[in-house]
Design an enzyme around this catalytic site. Structure first.
Site, PDB file in Angstrom:
ATOM      1  CG  HIS A  96      45.059  17.033  15.767  1.00 46.82           C
ATOM      2  ND1 HIS A  96      45.507  17.227  17.050  1.00 46.82           N
ATOM      3  CD2 HIS A  96      45.909  17.734  14.974  1.00 46.82           C
ATOM      4  CE1 HIS A  96      46.584  18.010  17.036  1.00 46.82           C
ATOM      5  NE2 HIS A  96      46.843  18.331  15.786  1.00 46.82           N
ATOM      6  CG  HIS A  97      38.260  16.587  11.647  1.00 52.46           C
ATOM      7  ND1 HIS A  97      38.838  17.824  11.494  1.00 52.46           N
ATOM      8  CD2 HIS A  97      37.612  16.343  10.487  1.00 52.46           C
ATOM      9  CE1 HIS A  97      38.535  18.310  10.307  1.00 52.46           C
ATOM     10  NE2 HIS A  97      37.789  17.436   9.666  1.00 52.46           N
ATOM     11  CG  ASP A 119      33.619  17.448   0.046  1.00 54.93           C
ATOM     12  OD1 ASP A 119      33.298  17.265   1.230  1.00 54.93           O
ATOM     13  OD2 ASP A 119      32.802  17.739  -0.845  1.00 54.93           O
ATOM     14  CE  LYS A 143      48.761  21.077   2.068  1.00 59.80           C
ATOM     15  NZ  LYS A 143      49.726  22.154   2.334  1.00 59.80           N
ATOM     16  CE  LYS A 147      47.445  30.738   6.881  1.00 55.74           C
ATOM     17  NZ  LYS A 147      46.682  30.392   5.665  1.00 55.74           N
ATOM     18  CB  SER A 181      47.962  22.285  -1.213  1.00 55.99           C
ATOM     19  OG  SER A 181      48.803  23.404  -1.304  1.00 55.99           O
ATOM     20  CE  LYS A 235      40.448  28.831   3.459  1.00 60.61           C
ATOM     21  NZ  LYS A 235      41.673  29.626   3.355  1.00 60.61           N
TER      22      LYS A 235
HETATM   23  P1  NAD Z   1      51.283  37.935  -1.113  1.00 62.61           P
HETATM   24  O1  NAD Z   1      52.243  38.250  -0.055  1.00 62.61           O
HETATM   25  O2  NAD Z   1      51.751  37.242  -2.340  1.00 62.61           O
HETATM   26  O3  NAD Z   1      50.523  39.264  -1.608  1.00 62.61           O
HETATM   27  C1  NAD Z   1      49.837  40.146  -0.768  1.00 62.61           C
HETATM   28  C2  NAD Z   1      49.879  41.530  -1.423  1.00 62.61           C
HETATM   29  O4  NAD Z   1      49.007  42.412  -0.699  1.00 62.61           O
HETATM   30  C3  NAD Z   1      51.279  42.141  -1.408  1.00 62.61           C
HETATM   31  O5  NAD Z   1      51.615  42.560  -2.727  1.00 62.61           O
HETATM   32  C4  NAD Z   1      51.149  43.320  -0.441  1.00 62.61           C
HETATM   33  O6  NAD Z   1      51.991  44.406  -0.763  1.00 62.61           O
HETATM   34  C5  NAD Z   1      49.673  43.665  -0.606  1.00 62.61           C
HETATM   35  N1  NAD Z   1      49.113  44.407   0.528  1.00 62.61           N
HETATM   36  C6  NAD Z   1      49.378  44.246   1.846  1.00 62.61           C
HETATM   37  N2  NAD Z   1      48.638  45.110   2.576  1.00 62.61           N
HETATM   38  C7  NAD Z   1      47.912  45.841   1.691  1.00 62.61           C
HETATM   39  C8  NAD Z   1      46.978  46.898   1.814  1.00 62.61           C
HETATM   40  N3  NAD Z   1      46.637  47.395   3.012  1.00 62.61           N
HETATM   41  N4  NAD Z   1      46.415  47.426   0.686  1.00 62.61           N
HETATM   42  C9  NAD Z   1      46.753  46.932  -0.532  1.00 62.61           C
HETATM   43  N5  NAD Z   1      47.639  45.933  -0.718  1.00 62.61           N
HETATM   44  C10 NAD Z   1      48.210  45.386   0.381  1.00 62.61           C
HETATM   45  O7  NAD Z   1      50.118  37.110  -0.375  1.00 62.61           O
HETATM   46  P2  NAD Z   1      49.052  36.148  -1.055  1.00 62.61           P
HETATM   47  O8  NAD Z   1      49.607  34.772  -1.037  1.00 62.61           O
HETATM   48  O9  NAD Z   1      48.563  36.765  -2.332  1.00 62.61           O
HETATM   49  O10 NAD Z   1      47.904  36.177   0.065  1.00 62.61           O
HETATM   50  C11 NAD Z   1      46.926  37.216   0.097  1.00 62.61           C
HETATM   51  C12 NAD Z   1      45.747  36.763   0.954  1.00 62.61           C
HETATM   52  O11 NAD Z   1      45.208  35.538   0.399  1.00 62.61           O
HETATM   53  C13 NAD Z   1      46.094  36.429   2.413  1.00 62.61           C
HETATM   54  O12 NAD Z   1      44.983  36.755   3.223  1.00 62.61           O
HETATM   55  C14 NAD Z   1      46.270  34.925   2.395  1.00 62.61           C
HETATM   56  O13 NAD Z   1      46.038  34.333   3.665  1.00 62.61           O
HETATM   57  C15 NAD Z   1      45.181  34.539   1.402  1.00 62.61           C
HETATM   58  N6  NAD Z   1      45.374  33.218   0.794  1.00 62.61           N
HETATM   59  C16 NAD Z   1      46.517  32.917   0.100  1.00 62.61           C
HETATM   60  C17 NAD Z   1      46.669  31.653  -0.474  1.00 62.61           C
HETATM   61  C18 NAD Z   1      47.860  31.294  -1.313  1.00 62.61           C
HETATM   62  O14 NAD Z   1      47.826  30.221  -1.937  1.00 62.61           O
HETATM   63  N7  NAD Z   1      48.891  32.107  -1.402  1.00 62.61           N
HETATM   64  C19 NAD Z   1      45.656  30.691  -0.292  1.00 62.61           C
HETATM   65  C20 NAD Z   1      44.489  31.031   0.410  1.00 62.61           C
HETATM   66  C21 NAD Z   1      44.367  32.304   0.950  1.00 62.61           C
END
Ligand code: NAD
Length: 471
Positions: free
Chosen positions: A64-65, A99, A70, A106, A362, A94
């Site tokens: 909460h700093h 910044d 988010k 989460k 975002s 992150k």
């Molecule tokens: P998503 O659900 O859109 O896509 C994830 C994909 O990975 C799916 O198609 C799924 O079938 C596939 N998958 C799952 N397990 C797998 C495996 N063992 N081998 C191969 N493919 C596999 O999710 P996303 O939004 O693309 O998020 C992916 C990662 O990125 C997560 O770790 C998430 O926390 C991170 N992330 C997402 C965002 C965002 O804006 N969406 C932002 C920062 C970080």
């Protein structure tokens, strides 16, 4: 580092490693590291066949700093309290690295979204939002969710609509969630932002001659071969924008198999194929690998895990051929695997930096929602008339007549231009700061992950000191 630590303990180990390079009081470091609040709740939903099911949901606000906090909301069977707290902590660091003035949070629901109909998912999402409202875990100045694994803009629209219904007089209610569809006050470029940020980040990483020569590469991302694990939001957009930089995406893994073509994959064609058939498995222009994990062993320059945490393990690490690992997913590399890869001289670009494009855009969406005016609206026409005046002046002075095509290339910056410019600037600056920290302590002593954590600790500590809480 032990492999059997929980995800949150692993994040804290990385924190402790970096904290040794600072001299803040123990109490302040403890306050930065600890998860400020979290809650687990259960609620019933009626399924389409009239059976009742109990749903488990979580939300953690790590720090909460800065307010609001988010962080995304994920739908996955792996969701539990430890995972959510670990991901919330990563969000705190992150945001500091790039910044963005938020604390980290989460949320998640433990479910496999493929087992629910759209109307069931809508009921679950709306009830989850109601629980967040009741517990004061959502609001434009409190805590602002976004999409993550297993969720997309449709869930964000349901969250917004539920929040608005519960607080109809709130002028700023629209800023209670980001990653919304454009027609519901989302921002252009948010859907693509994480993948696009990954590419901006990797372009910057590959631009340093010394760093590239150290791993046996020429500078520049052009021509580098890339393998991507996960073809969801982040994996698809990272692959798409990589091919626009003339890097070559030669392999993609999904949950049910991987495909490979050394000549490069056509990303849009592949995406279309997946939409039509529900899988990438039988894509015609590639070789199928039955075991998706075989993707890690492919000959390539850059490996991008873009699926889930703990994918690159100590067992897989020695077999990886890539010289750069770009962590698009959160926590994809286990601590032991990190150690092995580090010893092998692989350059690991950490999640706390590389996937920060999503939260960066975002942040832009949240500002846009609070200001109630779209980016570019005030300046675009003014810029266009300035450019046209310049064209006319050059034509008059030189006698050269610009063609319509030449004139059309210059236009006032619209929202997409401004968002992408802000995103690129953010990714470039943050990497330069990470690099500077590495240079300060020695590149052999401080890797990129530790440097990113050191930078985050300094920025968060400064915030606490400005609040007057610590001397
Ligand atoms: P998503 O659900 O859109 O896509 C994830 C994909 O990975 C799916 O198609 C799924 O079938 C596939 N998958 C799952 N397990 C797998 C495996 N063992 N081998 C191969 N493919 C596999 O999710 P996303 O939004 O693309 O998020 C992916 C990662 O990125 C997560 O770790 C998430 O926390 C991170 N992330 C997402 C965002 C965002 O804006 N969406 C932002 C920062 C970080």
């Amino acid at each position: 580092m032990a492999e059997n630590l929980s995800f949150f303990q692993k994040v804290n180990e990385n924190f402790d490693k970096a904290a040794k390079f600072t001299d803040y009081p123990k109490g302040l470091l403890e306050q930065i590291k600890i998860c400020n609040s979290s809650c687990h709740f259960t609620f019933p939903i009626k399924r389409d066949d009239d059976t009742i099911e109990t749903i488990h949901g979580w939300r953690a606000e790590h720090s909460h700093h800065n307010l609001p906090t988010k962080g995304g909301i994920r739908y996955s069977m792996l969701v539990n309290e430890d995972e959510i707290m670990a991901l919330a902590a990563l969000m705190t660091y992150k945001c500091a690295v790039v910044d963005v003035p938020f604390g980290g949070a989460k949320g998640g629901i433990q479910l496999n979204r493929n087992e629910y109909t759209e109307s069931e998912l809508e009921r679950i999402t709306r009830r989850y939002t109601y629980e967040l409202i009741q517990k004061n875990y959502i609001g434009p100045g409190i805590d602002v969710p976004a999409p993550d694994f297993g969720t997309s803009e449709i869930e964000m629209a349901w969250i917004f609509d539920t929040y608005l219904t519960m607080s109809p007089d709130k002028l700023d209610a629209i800023a209670c969630v980001t990653g919304k569809p454009i027609k519901h006050s989302g921002i252009h470029g948010r859907k693509e932002a994480t993948g696009r940020g990954v590419v901006f980040g990797l372009e910057e990483v590959c631009s340093y001659i010394d760093d590239m020569n150290q791993i046996g590469f020429d500078p520049g991302i052009q021509g580098k071969t890339v393998v991507v694990q996960g073809f969801g939001n982040v994996g698809y957009h990272a692959s798409k924008y990589l091919t626009l930089t003339e890097a070559k995406v030669i392999g993609i893994a999904e949950i049910d198999g991987a495909i490979y073509n050394p000549k490069g994959l056509d990303i849009d064609k592949l995406s279309m194929f997946r939409k039509e058939t529900g899988s990438i498995r039988h894509y015609p222009d590639a070789t199928l690998l039955e075991n998706p994990n075989d993707i890690f062993e492919l000959e390539c320059d850059i490996l991008i895990p873009a699926a889930l945490e703990n994918q690159i393990t100590a067992e897989i690490a020695p077999r990886i051929k890539a010289r750069i690992i770009g962590e698009a997913a959160n926590g994809p590399t286990t601590a032991k695997a990190h150690e092995i890869l580090q010893k092998r001289g692989v350059l690991i670009i950490p999640d706390t930096y590389l996937n920060a494009g999503g939260v960066t855009v975002s942040y832009f969406e949240w500002i846009r929602n609070l200001s109630h005016v779209g980016f570019g609206r005030l300046a675009r026409r003014y810029e266009e008339s300035t450019y046209n005046a310049m064209f006319r002046a050059v034509e008059k002075a030189t006698g050269y007549q610009f063609s319509d095509v030449e004139r059309q290339t210059v236009h006032g910056a619209d929202e997409t231009d401004l968002v992408n410019s802000g995103l690129q600037d953010t990714m470039v600056n943050a990497y330069q700061e990470i690099r500077e920290t590495r240079m300060k302590y020695g590149k052999d002593i401080v890797d990129c992950r530790t440097a990113a954590f050191i930078n985050a600790i300094h920025k968060i500590a400064q915030s606490y000191m400005q609040l007057g809480i610590f001397p």
